[in-house]
Design an enzyme around this catalytic site. Structure first.
Site, PDB file in Angstrom:
ATOM      1  N   GLY A  30    -100.171 -17.923  -3.027  1.00  0.00           N
ATOM      2  CA  GLY A  30    -100.148 -19.226  -2.384  1.00  0.00           C
ATOM      3  C   GLY A  30     -98.775 -19.488  -1.809  1.00  0.00           C
ATOM      4  N   GLN A  89     -91.871 -24.591   1.112  1.00  0.00           N
ATOM      5  CA  GLN A  89     -91.267 -23.285   0.824  1.00  0.00           C
ATOM      6  C   GLN A  89     -90.777 -22.577   2.087  1.00  0.00           C
ATOM      7  OE1 GLN A  89     -94.672 -22.113  -1.943  1.00  0.00           O
ATOM      8  NE2 GLN A  89     -92.919 -21.015  -2.817  1.00  0.00           N
ATOM      9  N   CYS A 119     -93.436 -17.501  -8.755  1.00  0.00           N
ATOM     10  CA  CYS A 119     -93.257 -18.319  -7.551  1.00  0.00           C
ATOM     11  C   CYS A 119     -92.436 -17.528  -6.537  1.00  0.00           C
ATOM     12  CB  CYS A 119     -92.546 -19.623  -7.913  1.00  0.00           C
ATOM     13  SG  CYS A 119     -92.275 -20.731  -6.515  1.00  0.00           S
ATOM     14  N   LEU A 120     -92.853 -17.560  -5.286  1.00  0.00           N
ATOM     15  CA  LEU A 120     -92.106 -16.871  -4.235  1.00  0.00           C
ATOM     16  C   LEU A 120     -90.718 -17.469  -4.040  1.00  0.00           C
ATOM     17  CD1 LEU A 120     -94.969 -16.345  -1.639  1.00  0.00           C
ATOM     18  CD2 LEU A 120     -93.896 -14.620  -3.097  1.00  0.00           C
ATOM     19  N   HIS A 123    -100.238 -25.290  -8.664  1.00  0.00           N
ATOM     20  CA  HIS A 123     -98.883 -24.833  -8.387  1.00  0.00           C
ATOM     21  C   HIS A 123     -98.453 -25.264  -6.981  1.00  0.00           C
ATOM     22  CE1 HIS A 123     -95.596 -21.699  -8.694  1.00  0.00           C
ATOM     23  NE2 HIS A 123     -95.672 -21.847  -7.375  1.00  0.00           N
ATOM     24  N   GLU A 124     -99.317 -25.021  -5.992  1.00  0.00           N
ATOM     25  CA  GLU A 124     -98.961 -25.354  -4.611  1.00  0.00           C
ATOM     26  C   GLU A 124     -98.914 -26.868  -4.396  1.00  0.00           C
ATOM     27  OE1 GLU A 124     -97.643 -23.006  -3.077  1.00  0.00           O
ATOM     28  OE2 GLU A 124     -98.461 -21.412  -4.309  1.00  0.00           O
ATOM     29  N   HIS A 168     -95.643 -28.112  -5.481  1.00  0.00           N
ATOM     30  CA  HIS A 168     -94.610 -27.924  -4.452  1.00  0.00           C
ATOM     31  C   HIS A 168     -94.607 -29.102  -3.481  1.00  0.00           C
ATOM     32  CE1 HIS A 168     -92.636 -24.095  -5.033  1.00  0.00           C
ATOM     33  NE2 HIS A 168     -93.786 -23.464  -5.182  1.00  0.00           N
TER      34      HIS A 168
END
Length: 181
Positions: free
Chosen positions: A46, A51, A88-89, A130-131, A134
């Site tokens: 995701g 991000q 996480c990226l 999670h997204e 963000h």
């Protein structure tokens, strides 16, 4: 479509709540395409607009070979929970066990302004939560228990990028361990 730089832990945009999308236009469709391409290139499960430095309530996902997106999500979470690894990226190379709802029903819109309902459990539910975090300026390390959070932040501070401020670093496919959300 273009792969965009992914913002890393420490960048203020990751802590800033995103604004709701109001215009479902060509620019939004380009944002969704850029998010999707960047997520697939990373690779991740995701990716949220903050991000890549865009403060709008948009995220993409890639779970079980289903690629999609959701705009202006509203979540209904199950009371039943799951506990497991999450990455996480924007925090490359790390995975920590995190508690999340086991199931989620997410309502929002697609890039054309059409209503969408996305239901998921386990990994998809984790990804959606999670997204959406963000989009609220919340990172998954904020959801760890006190001791795990202290250990995670200590490990992040010890990285080359952990105290670098607001970098724009392009991650290689080998920069994370496993698939990050």
């Amino acid at each position: 479509m273009a792969v965009q730089p992914i913002r890393l832990f420490g960048d203020p945009v990751l802590r800033t709540p995103a604004e709701p999308v109001r215009d479902f236009d060509k620019e939004l469709r380009k944002l969704v395409a850029d998010l999707t391409e960047t997520m697939l290139d990373a690779p991740g499960s995701g990716l949220a607009a903050p991000q890549i430095g865009v403060g709008l309530r948009v995220f993409t996902y890639n779970v079980d070979d289903v690629v999609g997106h959701l705009i202006n999500p509203q979540l209904d979470l199950s009371e039943e929970e799951q506990f497991g690894p999450e990455g996480c990226l924007s925090i490359p190379g790390f995975s920590f066990d995190c508690r999340r709802a086991l199931r989620v029903v997410a309502k929002g819109y697609d890039m054309h302004g059409e209503p969408v309902t996305l239901e998921g459990s386990e990994l998809l539910a984790r990804c959606i939560q999670h997204e959406t975090d963000h989009l609220d300026g919340v990172l998954f390390v904020d959801r760890l228990d006190r001791e795990a959070r202290k250990a995670a932040l200590r490990a992040i501070r010890e990285t080359e990028w952990g105290n670098a401020g607001p970098p724009e670093v392009r991650l290689s496919p080998h920069a994370t361990l496993g698939r990050a959300l």
